[in-house]
Design an enzyme around this catalytic site. Sequence first.
Site, PDB file in Angstrom:
ATOM      1  N   THR A  24       0.829  -1.208   0.000  1.00  0.00           N
ATOM      2  CA  THR A  24       0.000   0.000   0.000  1.00  0.00           C
ATOM      3  C   THR A  24       0.866   1.262   0.000  1.00  0.00           C
ATOM      4  OG1 THR A  24      -1.678  -1.188   1.260  1.00  0.00           O
ATOM      5  CG2 THR A  24      -1.816   1.215   1.296  1.00  0.00           C
TER       6      THR A  24
ATOM      7  N   LYS B 127       6.134   1.999  12.548  1.00  0.00           N
ATOM      8  CA  LYS B 127       5.996   2.419  13.960  1.00  0.00           C
ATOM      9  C   LYS B 127       6.437   1.344  14.935  1.00  0.00           C
ATOM     10  CE  LYS B 127       2.300   1.317  11.666  1.00  0.00           C
ATOM     11  NZ  LYS B 127       0.972   1.757  11.394  1.00  0.00           N
TER      12      LYS B 127
ATOM     13  N   GLU C  49       8.094  10.214   9.724  1.00  0.00           N
ATOM     14  CA  GLU C  49       6.824  10.955   9.809  1.00  0.00           C
ATOM     15  C   GLU C  49       5.620  10.048   9.559  1.00  0.00           C
ATOM     16  OE1 GLU C  49       6.219  14.652  10.350  1.00  0.00           O
ATOM     17  OE2 GLU C  49       4.557  13.360  10.882  1.00  0.00           O
TER      18      GLU C  49
ATOM     19  N   GLY D  18      -0.503   8.665   9.953  1.00  0.00           N
ATOM     20  CA  GLY D  18      -0.593   8.740   8.487  1.00  0.00           C
ATOM     21  C   GLY D  18      -0.198  10.088   7.920  1.00  0.00           C
TER      22      GLY D  18
ATOM     23  N   ILE E  67      -0.949  13.110   8.825  1.00  0.00           N
ATOM     24  CA  ILE E  67      -0.833  14.278   9.726  1.00  0.00           C
ATOM     25  C   ILE E  67       0.650  14.510  10.045  1.00  0.00           C
ATOM     26  CG2 ILE E  67      -1.435  15.242  11.980  1.00  0.00           C
ATOM     27  CD1 ILE E  67      -3.855  13.411  12.071  1.00  0.00           C
TER      28      ILE E  67
ATOM     29  N   GLU F 176      -2.948  -3.295   9.570  1.00  0.00           N
ATOM     30  CA  GLU F 176      -1.616  -3.883   9.626  1.00  0.00           C
ATOM     31  C   GLU F 176      -1.663  -5.300   9.049  1.00  0.00           C
ATOM     32  OE1 GLU F 176       1.216  -2.114  10.707  1.00  0.00           O
ATOM     33  OE2 GLU F 176      -0.368  -0.658  10.410  1.00  0.00           O
TER      34      GLU F 176
ATOM     35  N   ASP G 171      -0.967  -1.130  17.836  1.00  0.00           N
ATOM     36  CA  ASP G 171      -0.515  -0.120  16.868  1.00  0.00           C
ATOM     37  C   ASP G 171      -0.641   1.295  17.462  1.00  0.00           C
ATOM     38  OD1 ASP G 171       0.111   0.578  13.903  1.00  0.00           O
ATOM     39  OD2 ASP G 171      -1.679   1.764  14.351  1.00  0.00           O
TER      40      ASP G 171
ATOM     41  N   LYS H 190       2.464   4.064  18.338  1.00  0.00           N
ATOM     42  CA  LYS H 190       2.469   5.480  17.940  1.00  0.00           C
ATOM     43  C   LYS H 190       2.507   6.396  19.158  1.00  0.00           C
ATOM     44  CE  LYS H 190      -0.107   4.297  13.770  1.00  0.00           C
ATOM     45  NZ  LYS H 190      -1.460   4.038  13.243  1.00  0.00           N
TER      46      LYS H 190
HETATM   47  P1  NAP Z   1       1.804  -4.049   2.829  1.00  0.00           P
HETATM   48  O1  NAP Z   1       0.790  -3.514   1.909  1.00  0.00           O
HETATM   49  O2  NAP Z   1       1.569  -5.347   3.492  1.00  0.00           O
HETATM   50  O3  NAP Z   1       3.181  -4.105   2.027  1.00  0.00           O
HETATM   51  C1  NAP Z   1       4.332  -4.694   2.555  1.00  0.00           C
HETATM   52  C2  NAP Z   1       5.347  -4.820   1.441  1.00  0.00           C
HETATM   53  O4  NAP Z   1       6.542  -5.391   1.969  1.00  0.00           O
HETATM   54  C3  NAP Z   1       4.901  -5.741   0.290  1.00  0.00           C
HETATM   55  O5  NAP Z   1       5.223  -5.144  -0.929  1.00  0.00           O
HETATM   56  C4  NAP Z   1       5.723  -7.024   0.481  1.00  0.00           C
HETATM   57  O6  NAP Z   1       6.045  -7.663  -0.719  1.00  0.00           O
HETATM   58  C5  NAP Z   1       6.967  -6.435   1.103  1.00  0.00           C
HETATM   59  N1  NAP Z   1       7.719  -7.409   1.879  1.00  0.00           N
HETATM   60  C6  NAP Z   1       7.276  -8.222   2.854  1.00  0.00           C
HETATM   61  N2  NAP Z   1       8.278  -8.962   3.323  1.00  0.00           N
HETATM   62  C7  NAP Z   1       9.379  -8.607   2.622  1.00  0.00           C
HETATM   63  C8  NAP Z   1      10.727  -9.023   2.630  1.00  0.00           C
HETATM   64  N3  NAP Z   1      11.163  -9.959   3.466  1.00  0.00           N
HETATM   65  N4  NAP Z   1      11.596  -8.445   1.752  1.00  0.00           N
HETATM   66  C9  NAP Z   1      11.163  -7.486   0.889  1.00  0.00           C
HETATM   67  N5  NAP Z   1       9.890  -7.041   0.852  1.00  0.00           N
HETATM   68  C10 NAP Z   1       9.033  -7.613   1.697  1.00  0.00           C
HETATM   69  O7  NAP Z   1       2.134  -3.016   3.986  1.00  0.00           O
HETATM   70  P2  NAP Z   1       1.865  -1.453   3.993  1.00  0.00           P
HETATM   71  O8  NAP Z   1       0.463  -1.221   4.426  1.00  0.00           O
HETATM   72  O9  NAP Z   1       2.360  -0.842   2.744  1.00  0.00           O
HETATM   73  O10 NAP Z   1       2.772  -1.023   5.237  1.00  0.00           O
HETATM   74  C11 NAP Z   1       4.162  -0.875   5.123  1.00  0.00           C
HETATM   75  C12 NAP Z   1       4.695  -0.199   6.380  1.00  0.00           C
HETATM   76  O11 NAP Z   1       4.052   1.068   6.527  1.00  0.00           O
HETATM   77  C13 NAP Z   1       4.398  -0.934   7.684  1.00  0.00           C
HETATM   78  O12 NAP Z   1       5.447  -0.675   8.589  1.00  0.00           O
HETATM   79  C14 NAP Z   1       3.124  -0.273   8.185  1.00  0.00           C
HETATM   80  O13 NAP Z   1       2.962  -0.370   9.579  1.00  0.00           O
HETATM   81  C15 NAP Z   1       3.390   1.145   7.778  1.00  0.00           C
HETATM   82  N6  NAP Z   1       2.219   2.000   7.618  1.00  0.00           N
HETATM   83  C16 NAP Z   1       1.164   1.591   6.858  1.00  0.00           C
HETATM   84  C17 NAP Z   1       0.096   2.430   6.668  1.00  0.00           C
HETATM   85  C18 NAP Z   1      -1.105   2.038   5.852  1.00  0.00           C
HETATM   86  O14 NAP Z   1      -2.082   2.793   5.841  1.00  0.00           O
HETATM   87  N7  NAP Z   1      -1.064   0.926   5.164  1.00  0.00           N
HETATM   88  C19 NAP Z   1       0.087   3.699   7.268  1.00  0.00           C
HETATM   89  C20 NAP Z   1       1.189   4.088   8.039  1.00  0.00           C
HETATM   90  C21 NAP Z   1       2.252   3.231   8.200  1.00  0.00           C
HETATM   91  P3  NAP Z   1       4.937  -8.317  -1.687  1.00  0.00           P
HETATM   92  O15 NAP Z   1       4.087  -7.180  -2.155  1.00  0.00           O
HETATM   93  O16 NAP Z   1       5.708  -8.921  -2.790  1.00  0.00           O
HETATM   94  O17 NAP Z   1       4.170  -9.279  -0.843  1.00  0.00           O
HETATM   95  N1  HSE Z   2      -2.944   0.162  10.520  1.00  0.00           N
HETATM   96  C1  HSE Z   2      -2.689   1.533  10.760  1.00  0.00           C
HETATM   97  C2  HSE Z   2      -3.989   2.254  11.036  1.00  0.00           C
HETATM   98  C3  HSE Z   2      -2.008   2.132   9.563  1.00  0.00           C
HETATM   99  O1  HSE Z   2      -5.044   1.689  10.773  1.00  0.00           O
HETATM  100  O2  HSE Z   2      -3.946   3.372  11.551  1.00  0.00           O
HETATM  101  C4  HSE Z   2      -1.571   3.551   9.779  1.00  0.00           C
HETATM  102  O3  HSE Z   2      -0.538   3.622  10.699  1.00  0.00           O
END
Ligand code: NAP
Ligand code: HSE
Length: 436
Positions: free
Chosen positions: A14, A107, A131, A136, A138, A192, A203, A207
């Site tokens: 994502t 986080k 950040e 997110g 903010i 997550e 989570d 934060k």
């Molecule tokens: P996600 O959609 O599950 O994406 C995770 C990515 O990491 C995928 O592309 C996956 O590959 C890759 N991955 C997993 N294991 C790996 C490895 N061993 N080596 C290389 N790549 C690997 O997660 P996300 O929602 O983008 O979140 C990513 C980070 O941002 C997390 O720390 C999360 O807490 C944080 N975050 C997320 C949001 C949100 O709204 N989603 C908001 C704030 C912070 P594949 O695609 O090939 O499976």
């Molecule tokens: N899983 C987290 C949430 C992503 O729902 O707020 C953003 O940090």
Amino acid sequence: MNKPLRIGVAGLGTVGVGVVKILAERREFLAAASGRSIEIAAVSARDAKKDRGIDLNGVRWETDARALASAPDVDVVVELIGGADGVARELVEMALSNGKHVVTANKALIAQHGVALARVAEQRGVALNYEAAVAGGIPIVKALREGLAANEIASVVGILNGTCNYILTEMEATGRDFAEVLKEAQALGYAEADPTFDVGGIDTAHKLAILASLAFGREVDFDNVQIEGIEKITATDIKFAKEFGYKIKLLGIATRGVDGIAQRVHPALVPDGSPLGAVSGVFNAVAVRGDRVGLLVLEGRGAGEGPTASAVLSDLIDIARGLVMPPFIVPTSHLKAPAKEANGGHDSAYYLRFSAIDRAGSMADITRALAQGSVSIERIVQRGERKEGETGRMPVVFVTHATDEGSMRAALKHLSQIEEVAGKPLVIRIEDGESR
Ligand code: NAP
Ligand code: HSE
């Protein structure tokens, strides 16, 4: 123009996909704002064949994300994999040790290893920017690190999890059940990898611990966050809360005490019209009380592709501009050791819901039990209809006047000894929602 800033993106889910899209779509503006272009040298994810709807032509694919940490053509490692340990942690540690800047949205990693990583970043004179890890879109890390740095902060209170706020809002608006709305939040990319981190309050605690460190100048102290999630909240509670003029929100609350910091995460009833009561859907809000600025409330989307990638880009622009700041505002050597506030107990009114046998005298027994704990009642609601001669179970809801935690514990103990009360009562604090 200066030479490009070359980045390596680990994780193309994502957030990673959102980052690649902004870099492609806002290329020229970003170069003008940063004084140099920001270019993707290499990427890594698990599945090289997955169609992600982004153009990665000419970008090197690394099968092992950790290779980015030593790649000569990578100036900044952007870690968007997730998880406090494993590949994400190894990658970040290696990158910082090798003198590369790091930007992360992780986080869990910052809450559990942030200070140790910051020490490495400081030794190597590189940035560790996060950040996107809190709230997110903010810019709360920037707000605390820069705009509010002159203040002594008394408290930070926030709705910090988009998934939970989305679930609670949708349950109220549509009457749908918890599990169904959680699935929707997952499909929207909010949750997550393990959604129990969202609904269980972990989570939010990650934060909150980060915010508390920034606000109070102490090392991040995730282990001392008191955590309670939203799993036990039912549509019935949301309906009762609404009837009383409240919304149910999962709050993260950090306050400065005389001998340390109190940090707690729990669901709370907040007044409908209060700043936090008005925050709905995937939105987050953070309310900060500073001695000079007073109350400041920032609200915005707390999860999802666009808002989170927006925060990642702001960190990258800082690095491209040559800004390298201590990750926790002051150098790690100036951070005070973690200290849990001994008197973190906190007076509040409470919402209690339980099931009771509906027969003559039960309500008298229940109110007596509360009085034995010195808890005074503001409101009682008993719902359901009893036919002549029948005894059945009814949901009973009490709203108490403000009371201390010890009295409430004592009242609950008395309540547990009454045979008319079935099971453990659900207890939710009532907070003021950061009213001015
Ligand atoms: P996600 O959609 O599950 O994406 C995770 C990515 O990491 C995928 O592309 C996956 O590959 C890759 N991955 C997993 N294991 C790996 C490895 N061993 N080596 C290389 N790549 C690997 O997660 P996300 O929602 O983008 O979140 C990513 C980070 O941002 C997390 O720390 C999360 O807490 C944080 N975050 C997320 C949001 C949100 O709204 N989603 C908001 C704030 C912070 P594949 O695609 O090939 O499976
Ligand atoms: N899983 C987290 C949430 C992503 O729902 O707020 C953003 O940090």
